[in-house]
Write an enzyme that holds these catalytic residues in place. Structure first.
Site, PDB file in Angstrom:
ATOM      1  N   GLU A 193       2.763 -16.257  25.437  1.00  0.00           N
ATOM      2  CA  GLU A 193       2.415 -16.650  24.062  1.00  0.00           C
ATOM      3  C   GLU A 193       1.218 -15.889  23.513  1.00  0.00           C
ATOM      4  O   GLU A 193       1.226 -15.446  22.361  1.00  0.00           O
ATOM      5  CB  GLU A 193       2.129 -18.150  23.990  1.00  0.00           C
ATOM      6  CG  GLU A 193       3.357 -19.042  24.115  1.00  0.00           C
ATOM      7  CD  GLU A 193       3.778 -19.302  25.544  1.00  0.00           C
ATOM      8  OE1 GLU A 193       3.102 -18.815  26.479  1.00  0.00           O
ATOM      9  OE2 GLU A 193       4.798 -19.988  25.748  1.00  0.00           O
ATOM     10  N   HIS A 262       3.055 -32.111  26.584  1.00  0.00           N
ATOM     11  CA  HIS A 262       4.123 -31.658  25.683  1.00  0.00           C
ATOM     12  C   HIS A 262       4.249 -32.516  24.434  1.00  0.00           C
ATOM     13  O   HIS A 262       5.289 -32.499  23.780  1.00  0.00           O
ATOM     14  CB  HIS A 262       5.473 -31.678  26.410  1.00  0.00           C
ATOM     15  CG  HIS A 262       5.693 -30.536  27.353  1.00  0.00           C
ATOM     16  ND1 HIS A 262       5.027 -30.408  28.546  1.00  0.00           N
ATOM     17  CD2 HIS A 262       6.516 -29.462  27.290  1.00  0.00           C
ATOM     18  CE1 HIS A 262       5.444 -29.325  29.172  1.00  0.00           C
ATOM     19  NE2 HIS A 262       6.348 -28.723  28.433  1.00  0.00           N
TER      20      HIS A 262
END
Ligand SMILES: Cc1ncc(C[n+]2csc(CCOP(=O)(O)OP(=O)(O)O)c2C)c(N)n1
Ligand SMILES: [Mg+2]
Lengths: 459, 329
Positions: A193, A262
């Site tokens: 990322e 998450h």
């Protein structure tokens, strides 16, 4: 002994699915691990494997049946020599029927604690949609269509991210885009990322218009240095010479029981940063209109989606030039007693609560902010001046929330109009727990909003 | 990978082989049960099964001693069972109950055991790599001879923090074994589609780190490589990289449509390279165990797994007060 084969849950948010195809027939002997059926969720078609050995005594659900609820018996396995008539009577018809009767506009994937507000009559809750034809689509389809239209319109728009191409998107937002636009414009990345976000910022400086998909915004924390230090600040640091026209998008906030790492809502974090614009759509019309505007915008835009909303359906204008300007909130429901301000999935909770409150004779106005930077203060203030009460609703943490910011703005600019303190309804001040019961308590619920409204109305 | 080897004379005792058989079978049956409970809605969220990769953790645990540490990703059930954590506590965490290792607050991806030196269970791809090196840093600082097994996937191997860690681990000679579990895929992306490096372990060479590729479907090969790496680390010659060539049989998580590989590919692996079948063959063909001996073990394991499943259903949900505990020490 006969055992029932139950409709499996095949994803964190699945509550029902379509039994697309049987790969076995009655009388077949099956081994553990053998594929019994293909089951469609709104994300994907999955193969469903047998767990136990046995003989298919009976298929209880015909292939092609939609709306089969998780844990509904779909077949009966018997042992060798056992007769099918020993099998328990199927007790499934009810569940399937109920699902089949659900209005089409309620998603097949609604796993939110609050029921999805049904899009009743056209025009409401989208009173501010432009005149003209609309069609019903899911948030997922709206996002996909927005990207596809903008990619057709501008050859320098491209999409990059993990699993966006060949896999067709981890949440199937980019389904079909690789086929239409090819690998040059739909770029699969390794799991890096920080690296690919930086590459995208550089590409935006080089004249392109990247759309960066984060599989979820939790993983954008790996990339946040480039989002903030490189993308958000460069226009200023270069004295206005060069900015970063790009979009960072993906699901944000809690899905269903995916745990502390998450489930975070980053709305308030990104909204704090000058140089970024921040969108957080609720409906499919928001999703489409805002994403198109974001892709055309000359600034870096953070686009916060929600996995639970992806499968929900709404009316969306068909006009290919339909966009939603930033900084323009939508009044989803008019009311006179209290103003509920929210954004993203919080709007669903606020609408559900407004419905409850109406039964008690409390008229709530519901404002969907749609963008968090810029924020449409005028719409909020005008409403509070009318209702004299305000409750904000969001999923994120309480400290330094969007609600905190609104409360202070309202205090500074409409103090004399307030009949009660502004209450900020937020997620709890804890990392997201996994346990089903604790997760429910951690998340904001319509009941909490209703209680907050009653307290500001002194009821 | 190569076709199934004829069972050669194993370089391991009967007891050892039986132990590996039992441990690998426990992981497999446990994971199958977890898959079932997920389908029934008793387990929620993300659930990543370890089926196919059992030889990696069982072989490396055979090379470990008390005090050694381990840390891994979200695909962590096998690691926990292999280091001796209680299947009941693991399964109850999967169902989100108070009897789970994290009192139901962590879930499948986030479990820990201080007692067994298991440091998680991490959901952010690659994040466990510097954490593992940090555990090794502490051991070196404290002057003991423990090593840390730091497991990560082929996909994680592309994260930048892995290379920042490699550099420091070698610079400071940290006693850390980087175990790359190369199962061929990161979600739907094959290794070939994510890198042009010919191999993953060789990337360590750029930092001066020794390493090798290992047949991760062969528990004996894993153990032998593990012993070599452990010896180097204990002798102060760490770090070390082991690239375990392995394979996951199931989807990435429960919600993986698995369109990126063929069923034949999976079937071929299962029938030609299965780690449990391999040890089974060694035991049977070497005359070290009878069919009945192994059946008895299968039965025992099944009972143990069923017991863990029952426990995980019976254990109550955490009380609401647990929402507010453990945020600060
Ligand atoms: C930083 C980050 N990016 C993306 C994800 C989503 N994700 C979870 S697992 C995974 C694939 C990882 O593959 P690999 O490292 O090979 O491990 P395996 O799953 O094969 O064990 C991805 C992309 C994540 N959890 N964290
Ligand atoms: Mg992998």
């Amino acid at each position: 002994m006969a055992t029932e084969v139950l409709m499996p849950a095949l994803s964190p948010t699945m509550e029902e699915g379509t039994l697309a195809k049987w790969l076995v027939k009655e009388g077949d002997a099956v081994k553990s691990g053998q594929i019994l059926a293909e089951i469609e969720t709104d994300k994907a078609t999955m193969e469903f494997e047998a767990v136990d050995e046995g003989i298919i005594g009976k298929l209880l659900i015909a292939e092609g049946t939609a709306g089969v609820k998780v844990n509904t018996p779909i077949a009966v396995l018997v042992e060798d020599g056992e007769s099918v008539s020993d099998t328990p009577a199927p007790k499934v018809a009810e569940a399937v029927m109920a699902a089949a009767e659900a209005p089409a506009s309620v998603s097949a994937q609604a796993a939110a604690p609050a029921p999805a507000p049904v899009v009743a009559a056209k025009g409401w809750p989208h009173a501010d949609l432009p005149e003209g034809p609309t069609k019903t689509m899911t948030v997922r389809e709206a996002l996909r269509e927005a990207m596809a239209e903008e990619m057709r319109r501008d050859p320098n728009v491209f999409l990059m991210g993990e699993e966006v191409g060949e896999y067709q998107g981890a949440y199937k937002i980019s389904q079909g885009l690789l086929d239409e636009f090819g690998a040059k414009r739909v770029v699969d990345t390794p799991i890096t990322e920080h690296g690919f976000a930086g590459i995208a910022v550089g590409a935006s400086w080089g004249g392109l218009r990247p759309i960066v998909e984060f599989m979820t915004f939790n993983f954008a924390m790996q990339a946040i240095d480039h989002i903030i230090n490189s993308a958000a600040k460069t226009l200023y640091m270069s004295g206005g010479q060069m900015g970063s026209p790009m979009v960072f998008r993906g699901p944000n906030g809690a899905a269903a029981r995916v745990g502390a790492q998450h489930s975070q809502d980053y709305a308030a974090w990104y909204a704090a940063i000058p140089g970024l614009k921040v969108c957080m759509p609720y409906s499919a019309a928001d999703a489409k209109g805002l994403l198109k505007a974001a892709i055309r915008d000359p600034n870096p835009v953070i686009f916060l989606e929600n996995e639970i909303l992806y499968g929900r359906s709404f009316e969306v204008p068909t006009d290919p030039d339909f966009t939603i300007p930033f900084g323009k909130a939508s009044v989803m429901r008019e009311g006179t007693d209290v103003t509920l301000v929210s954004f993203g999935i919080g709007v669903a909770h606020a609408l559900a609560s407004a419905e409850e409150l109406a039964k008690d004779g409390i008229s709530a106005e519901v404002i969907n902010l749609r963008t968090l930077r810029p924020i449409d203060y005028d719409t909020v203030l005008a409403s509070v001046q009318k209702t004299n009460r305000c409750v904000t609703v969001e999923e994120g943490f309480p400290v330094g929330s969007i609600g905190d910011h609104l409360a202070s703005t309202i205090m500074q600019r409409a103090f004399d109009y307030l009949d009660a303190p502004v209450i900020t309804c937020t997620g709890k001040d804890v990392p997201m727990p996994y346990a089903a019961n604790l997760e429910k308590f951690a998340l904001i619920t319509p009941a909490e909003i209703t209680a907050a409204v009653k307290s500001v109305c002194y009821r | 990978m190569a076709a199934k080897k004829p069972a050669e004379r194993p370089n391991a005792s009967k007891d050892e082989l039986l132990k590996y058989y039992r441990e690998m079978l426990l992981i497999r049956r446990f994971e199958e049960k977890a898959g079932q409970l997920y389908g029934m809605g008793l387990i929620g969220g993300f659930c990543h099964l370890y089926i196919g990769q059992e030889a990696v953790v069982v072989g490396l645990e055979a090379a470990a001693k008390e005090g050694d540490k381990r840390v891994t990703s979200y695909r962590d059930h096998g690691h926990m069972l292999a280091c001796g954590m209680d299947p009941k506590g693991v399964m109850a965490e999967l169902t989100g109950r108070i009897g789970g290792y994290s009192k139901g607050k962590g879930g499948s991806m986030h479990m820990f055991s201080k007692e067994k030196h298991f440091y998680g269970g991490h959901g952010i791809v690659g994040a466990q790599v510097p954490l593992g090196a940090g555990l090794a840093f502490a051991d070196k600082y404290l002057g003991n001879d423990n090593v840390t097994f730091t497991y990560f996937g082929d996909g994680a191997a592309n994260q930048g923090q892995v290379y920042e860690t490699y550099n420091m681990a070698q610079l400071w000679n940290l006693p850390v074994i980087f175990v790359i579990e190369n199962n061929g895929y990161a979600m739907g992306t094959s290794v070939k589609r994510s890198t042009k490096s010919p191999s993953l372990w060789e990337r360590g060479a750029a930092y001066g780190i020794k390493g090798e590729a290992v047949d991760g479907m062969d528990v004996l090969a894993v153990k032998a490589a593990g012993e070599k790496a452990v010896a180097a680390c204990r002798a102060g010659e760490g770090p070390y990289i082991l690239e375990m060539m392995t394979y996951r049989y199931r989807g990435h998580s429960m919600s993986d449509p698995a369109k990126y590989r063929t069923r034949e590919e999976v079937e071929k692996m299962r029938s030609e390279k299965d780690a449990i079948e391999h040890v089974r063959d060694l035991l049977l063909q070497g005359g070290l165990a009878s069919d009945d001996d192994l059946k008895a073990i299968d039965k025992e394991i099944k009972a143990q797994v069923n017991e863990s499943a029952e426990f995980s259903k019976d254990s109550p949900e955490p009380p609401v007060e647990e929402l507010w505990t453990d945020i600060y020490a």
